[in-house]
Design a protein around this motif. Structure first.
Motif, mmCIF file in Angstrom:
data_model
loop_
_atom_site.group_PDB
_atom_site.id
_atom_site.type_symbol
_atom_site.label_atom_id
_atom_site.label_comp_id
_atom_site.label_asym_id
_atom_site.label_seq_id
_atom_site.Cartn_x
_atom_site.Cartn_y
_atom_site.Cartn_z
ATOM 1 N N VAL A 28 0.850 -1.186 0.000
ATOM 2 C CA VAL A 28 0.000 0.000 0.000
ATOM 3 C C VAL A 28 0.886 1.236 0.000
ATOM 4 O O VAL A 28 1.972 1.241 0.578
ATOM 5 C CB VAL A 28 -0.956 -0.001 1.228
ATOM 6 C CG1 VAL A 28 -0.169 -0.044 2.536
ATOM 7 C CG2 VAL A 28 -1.891 1.197 1.211
ATOM 8 N N SER A 44 -1.988 -5.523 9.181
ATOM 9 C CA SER A 44 -2.706 -4.815 8.121
ATOM 10 C C SER A 44 -4.203 -4.977 8.342
ATOM 11 O O SER A 44 -4.671 -6.101 8.589
ATOM 12 C CB SER A 44 -2.309 -5.404 6.766
ATOM 13 O OG SER A 44 -3.090 -4.871 5.735
ATOM 14 N N PRO A 45 -4.951 -3.863 8.272
ATOM 15 C CA PRO A 45 -4.579 -2.525 7.830
ATOM 16 C C PRO A 45 -4.266 -1.534 8.959
ATOM 17 O O PRO A 45 -4.254 -0.327 8.728
ATOM 18 C CB PRO A 45 -5.833 -2.077 7.079
ATOM 19 C CG PRO A 45 -6.957 -2.695 7.865
ATOM 20 C CD PRO A 45 -6.429 -4.022 8.376
ATOM 21 N N ASP A 48 -1.566 0.953 8.030
ATOM 22 C CA ASP A 48 -1.601 1.557 6.696
ATOM 23 C C ASP A 48 -1.244 3.041 6.695
ATOM 24 O O ASP A 48 -0.710 3.562 5.717
ATOM 25 C CB ASP A 48 -2.981 1.381 6.062
ATOM 26 C CG ASP A 48 -3.159 0.014 5.418
ATOM 27 O OD1 ASP A 48 -2.248 -0.827 5.554
ATOM 28 O OD2 ASP A 48 -4.212 -0.210 4.793
#
Length: 266
Positions: A28, A44-45, A48
């Motif tokens: 990402v 994850s996430p 992020d």
């Protein structure tokens, strides 16, 4: 599969290792410095946001998370797989991020491959040596496991939930295991990551393989290897971690460019 998030493009696929195991990864963010997180299912996430200004990669170790099941788990094989991930994704130099066992794994890789590692972020790593820290950790962790979560797990066990409702069983198992790490059980409600997912949804084999993995290390003492690491390293721990504070301090002191950061009330 490609998609997009608030911090940039997202891609999910698989890395094929030297022995043809398939390791799931997710990336990402826009182009920039590369950060590789060992443990896609665990982080994850939730992490992020770190992809702003960099490209963030996560992957699941074999037999864990969304990665395929392929033979028994050994630290030597996990180190080989880390090399395969870097080569497959064409990441020449990265920051490695790991928690617990994965933090030790990242450090041992950095000791042997300094040319591939820009820096390390180690989150509550396994003790750098088994004695005297492991027994202290084991006792503190056992004392802190939430009794209500444990009773819910026992009730599901009596009702054969592992077979009849594997998702509920996995969720209760996760809550029980993580209760030994958190100060406030309510903090788990904010966790976005899903550590227990197919094809490794059943937590019991995962628990057994983790115990076997540690047992295979014997009376481990990684200090000599840790001292070989040439890159900057940040050791992050919580003031309430079950891992002894002296263990985390020893990590930071043994790493030639190590720094320690203790998060209060966590």
């Amino acid at each position: 599969a490609a998609a997009c998030s608030s911090v940039g493009p997202v891609q999910e696929s698989y890395v094929q290792t030297t022995d043809s195991a398939l390791l799931h990864y997710r990336s990402v963010g826009e182009q920039g410095p590369a950060v590789l997180v060992l443990g896609r299912a665990w982080f994850s996430p939730d992490l992020d946001r770190l992809a702003r200004g960099r490209r963030l990669y996560y992957y699941d170790l074999r037999n864990r998370g969304r990665s395929g099941r392929a033979g028994s788990v050994r630290m030597e094989k996990d180190l080989e797989d880390l090399q395969s991930v870097l080569d497959w994704l064409e990441l020449e130099r990265v920051t490695l991020v790991g928690w617990d066992y994965a933090a030790a794994l990242a450090t041992l890789y950095a000791a042997e491959h300094p040319e591939r590692v820009e820096s390390l972020v180690l989150i509550s790593p396994l003790p750098p040596r088994k004695f005297p820290y492991w027994n202290i950790y084991d006792r503190i962790y056992g004392e802190r496991v939430d009794s209500a979560a444990f009773q819910r797990l026992r009730e599901l066990q009596r009702n054969d939930a592992r077979r009849l409702d594997p998702q509920a069983w996995a969720e209760a198992y996760k809550e029980t295991v993580l209760s030994g790490w958190v100060v406030d059980m309510r903090s788990l409600s904010g966790m976005k990551a899903t550590p227990l997912v197919a094809p490794n949804l059943d937590p019991e084999p995962l628990h057994r393989q983790y115990k076997a993995l540690l047992a295979a290390q014997g009376e481990w003492d990684w200090r000599e290897d840790i001292a070989k690491v040439t890159c900057p390293a940040l050791v992050i721990s919580g003031a309430e971690d079950p891992v002894p504070a002296e263990s985390n301090a020893e990590w930071a002191a043994t790493l030639p460019q190590g720094q320690a950061k203790v998060l209060p009330a966590s």
